[in-house]
Structures are given as structure tokens and as C-alpha cells.
Design an enzyme around this catalytic site. Sequence first.
Site, PDB file in Angstrom:
ATOM      1  CG  HIS A  52     101.055 -13.221  81.736  1.00  0.00           C
ATOM      2  ND1 HIS A  52     100.807 -11.872  81.884  1.00  0.00           N
ATOM      3  CD2 HIS A  52     100.888 -13.784  82.957  1.00  0.00           C
ATOM      4  CE1 HIS A  52     100.508 -11.632  83.150  1.00  0.00           C
ATOM      5  NE2 HIS A  52     100.550 -12.765  83.824  1.00  0.00           N
TER       6      HIS A  52
ATOM      7  CG  ASP B  87     100.407 -10.904  78.547  1.00  0.00           C
ATOM      8  OD1 ASP B  87      99.194 -11.094  78.668  1.00  0.00           O
ATOM      9  OD2 ASP B  87     101.190 -10.781  79.515  1.00  0.00           O
TER      10      ASP B  87
ATOM     11  CG  MET C 159     109.353 -11.664  85.393  1.00  0.00           C
ATOM     12  SD  MET C 159     107.644 -11.733  84.740  1.00  0.00           S
ATOM     13  CE  MET C 159     106.919 -10.304  85.541  1.00  0.00           C
TER      14      MET C 159
ATOM     15  CD  GLU D  24     102.206 -11.594  91.247  1.00  0.00           C
ATOM     16  OE1 GLU D  24     101.172 -10.905  91.150  1.00  0.00           O
ATOM     17  OE2 GLU D  24     103.010 -11.750  90.296  1.00  0.00           O
TER      18      GLU D  24
ATOM     19  CE  LYS E 165      94.381 -10.843  93.356  1.00  0.00           C
ATOM     20  NZ  LYS E 165      93.891 -10.703  91.958  1.00  0.00           N
TER      21      LYS E 165
ATOM     22  CD  GLU F 233     100.228  -7.156  92.234  1.00  0.00           C
ATOM     23  OE1 GLU F 233      99.097  -6.638  92.148  1.00  0.00           O
ATOM     24  OE2 GLU F 233     100.627  -8.051  91.454  1.00  0.00           O
TER      25      GLU F 233
ATOM     26  CG  HIS G 290      98.494  -9.588  94.866  1.00  0.00           C
ATOM     27  ND1 HIS G 290      99.186 -10.471  94.070  1.00  0.00           N
ATOM     28  CD2 HIS G 290      97.608  -8.970  94.050  1.00  0.00           C
ATOM     29  CE1 HIS G 290      98.739 -10.377  92.827  1.00  0.00           C
ATOM     30  NE2 HIS G 290      97.786  -9.470  92.792  1.00  0.00           N
TER      31      HIS G 290
ATOM     32  CG  ASP H  95     104.522  -7.641  90.324  1.00  0.00           C
ATOM     33  OD1 ASP H  95     105.552  -7.522  89.649  1.00  0.00           O
ATOM     34  OD2 ASP H  95     103.679  -8.539  90.129  1.00  0.00           O
TER      35      ASP H  95
ATOM     36  CG  ASP I 173      94.500  -7.131  92.177  1.00  0.00           C
ATOM     37  OD1 ASP I 173      95.174  -6.201  92.628  1.00  0.00           O
ATOM     38  OD2 ASP I 173      94.969  -8.003  91.424  1.00  0.00           O
TER      39      ASP I 173
ATOM     40  CG  ASP J 205      96.424  -4.461  89.553  1.00  0.00           C
ATOM     41  OD1 ASP J 205      97.117  -4.719  90.546  1.00  0.00           O
ATOM     42  OD2 ASP J 205      96.067  -5.322  88.733  1.00  0.00           O
TER      43      ASP J 205
ATOM     44  CG  ASP K 189     101.163  -6.624  87.956  1.00  0.00           C
ATOM     45  OD1 ASP K 189     100.359  -6.299  87.059  1.00  0.00           O
ATOM     46  OD2 ASP K 189     101.193  -7.762  88.445  1.00  0.00           O
TER      47      ASP K 189
END
Length: 389
Positions: free
Chosen positions: A55, A58, A89, A182, A184, A218, A221, A246, A256, A258, A288
Site C-alpha cells: 500500500h 506501507d 502489484m 478485492e 470482503k 482472497e 474473505h 491473495d 479475518d 489471515d 496476504d
Amino acid sequence: MAAFKPDPKYKFTFGLWTVGNPGGDPFGGPVREKISPVEIANLLGEVGAYGVNFHDNDLVPIDATAAERDQIVRDFQKALRNNGLKVPMATTNLFSAPVFKDGAFTSNNAKVRAYAIQKTMRAMELGAEFGAKIYVFWGGREGVESDATKNPVDAIKRFREAIDFLCEWNIQQKFGYKFAFEAKPNEPRGHIYFAVTGSYLSLIPTLKYPDMCGVNPEVAHEHMAGLNFVHQVAAALEQKKLFHIDLNDQEFGRYDQDFRFGSANLKHAFFLVKLLEDYGYNGPRHFDSHAYRQSDYEDVKEFARGSMRTYQLLAEKAARWNADKEIQGLLKEINVEDAALEKLTKKFSAANAKKLLAEPLNHDELHKANYLPYEKLDQLTMEIIMGVR
């Protein structure tokens, strides 16, 4: 172990926010020291990843000066070169800053919507500096807790307008991005718009530049919504809209989580890998996910190595499944072809309709002739996965 050294053909990538996750959660603060983008690049280079994604914030803090931004970019570019990493990406953080508390592109405030588009334009410039060609949109705050607060029809229109604008910006600036959406269902909002991958697949044909737009499904999600992720990916593949993916894992119906890819639902992971490999998906395989809260950074490296290794192990098992003579014999038995009938039903015509109505198709006879050895096939699949076949 050496046979499953990360293979560049799979384009395994991690986000700065994944391996750099310090282990905080809603009930407790970080348990690992925060590490810099350069340190993250060094970590990923050590474990053999293909690339790293980010991002905007980030990499560059939201309040960084122009000089600070440029220095961060130079340092990160050098770290990428030193570690042989690519940036396939990029994406925009439109959810962390307080300004996005009621959404970004779907905010009720026109100034917030304009700021969200402006921020994305600048983030697209940043991603382009690193050669990114896929741009992901996750609408983390694009939703509501109560439908009294926002008109969902207006929200969809506002989202479409933002994407159409950014597609034009992409063309004008010659960035060459493909946009990937994406989905969710919830978290952090009570209800997020475009809750599942199918929501975006239905939106894309209504956009001004549908060919530029696809999806980034993802695992976690869709599992949050209790859906079969393999089926969502299949829908995207069939429509040629799987631009990015993802990979992680998730217990069904939970928040979530992950988790590391394949760590919770190995059978689902097997069929996902098989689908991607059978249909020749050639995009990045992005993890991810993040290590357990109990891990230190040495264990984070094991998390990253394990993510890639599990994918390659499952790819090998998918190839074994495809080559297994008994399994393939069962598939041949199960899939009953009838060229004459298929010719009638593949394409409508008045003549075909008339012929089909005249066919002596008896439901009871079809039923009696159609018992299927699915238990046997599933057990053979389990034996492939468990490594005894």
C-alpha cells in the site's frame, strides 16, 4: 527440501504489511518490533520470494515530506535490486486514516471522495515508479453499520464514478495498470459493499473500461462468508478476470484470520492450487497473510518459507492426481458424453428445440443408470493429499 526451493515461475509475493506485521490485534498491541521496508526486502530476499507488494503508506508514511518520500523510494529501490525482488502489484490505503471512517469512494462527503481519488492517483504514481502493473482496490471502509446512514444505490454509483475516473488517469499517464477488485463481506465495517467476488464480476461490465478491470479474490474473505473459494476463483477464470490472487487460510465463519496458506483447510487449498495450475494461471501468487502472534522474526521467515513450500507441494500433488490412472478412469466413468444430445443443447434453434422435445428421456431410467462413485474418488483424493498414494 531442495526439490521445493521457491520456483520463480510461481511468482510468489508477499506484502510489506504481511511479513512486516508486528503481531498486534484488536485486543493487544504489537509483540514484534516494527521493521523497515528495506529490512522486509532483505527478509524476503533471504527466503527466496519473487516479489513484494505494498500500500502507499506501507512504504511512505501519509505525512512524509517530498524529500522524505524520495529518500524512502531510493532506499527501497536499492533494497529490491540487492535482493532480486520485483513489485508486481501496488494498492492504496483507503481505510486506516481517520478521514476514511465512513468510506473513501463511497463516503457521504464529496470532499472525502475527492481526497480518496487524489490519494489513489498519487499512489498509482508511486507504484508505477517500481514497475507495478496490477493495481488492487480493497474497499475496507466502503460500507455501513446501518443502512439508515448511506444510500447503497448512490454508493455503487460513486464507486463506479471513481473507478472510471482512475481508469482514464491510468490511460492518460500510460501506467499500463490492470485494476483488480478485492471483495470482503465485513470487518472493519459491519457490512462492506461488494461483499463477495461475484459482486465485482457483476459490476465490471457496467464500467467504462471493463477490459482494464478484473478481480483479486482472497481465500479468507470468501471463507468468512462460508463460500467455496475454489468456485469463486473458477468464476473469475471462466470470465478471464482473474488478474491477481491473495492466498492465505481461514476457519469458516470467523473473523479475518489471515493464516498461513493451507494451514486450516488443506483440501480446499489442494483444489485451489489444482485449479490454478490446470488452467495455467500466470499471475502473481500473493500471500496476504501473517505469522502467528507468538512468532519472532526468525519464525516469520518460516511462515514465509512454509507458505511457498505448501503451494509447491500441493502443485506436485495436483500433478500426481491428474496422472493417477485409477482417478482418471473414474473421471471417465463419471463424465458421460452424448454427442448427439450435446449438439441439440449447445445452441438453440427451433429445429433443435423440436428434436429435444421428441427425445425419449425418462427421469427414472436416467436416475437408475446414474449412481456415481464419488466416495471412492474423494477417498483417493485424500490419499493423494496425505501422501500415501
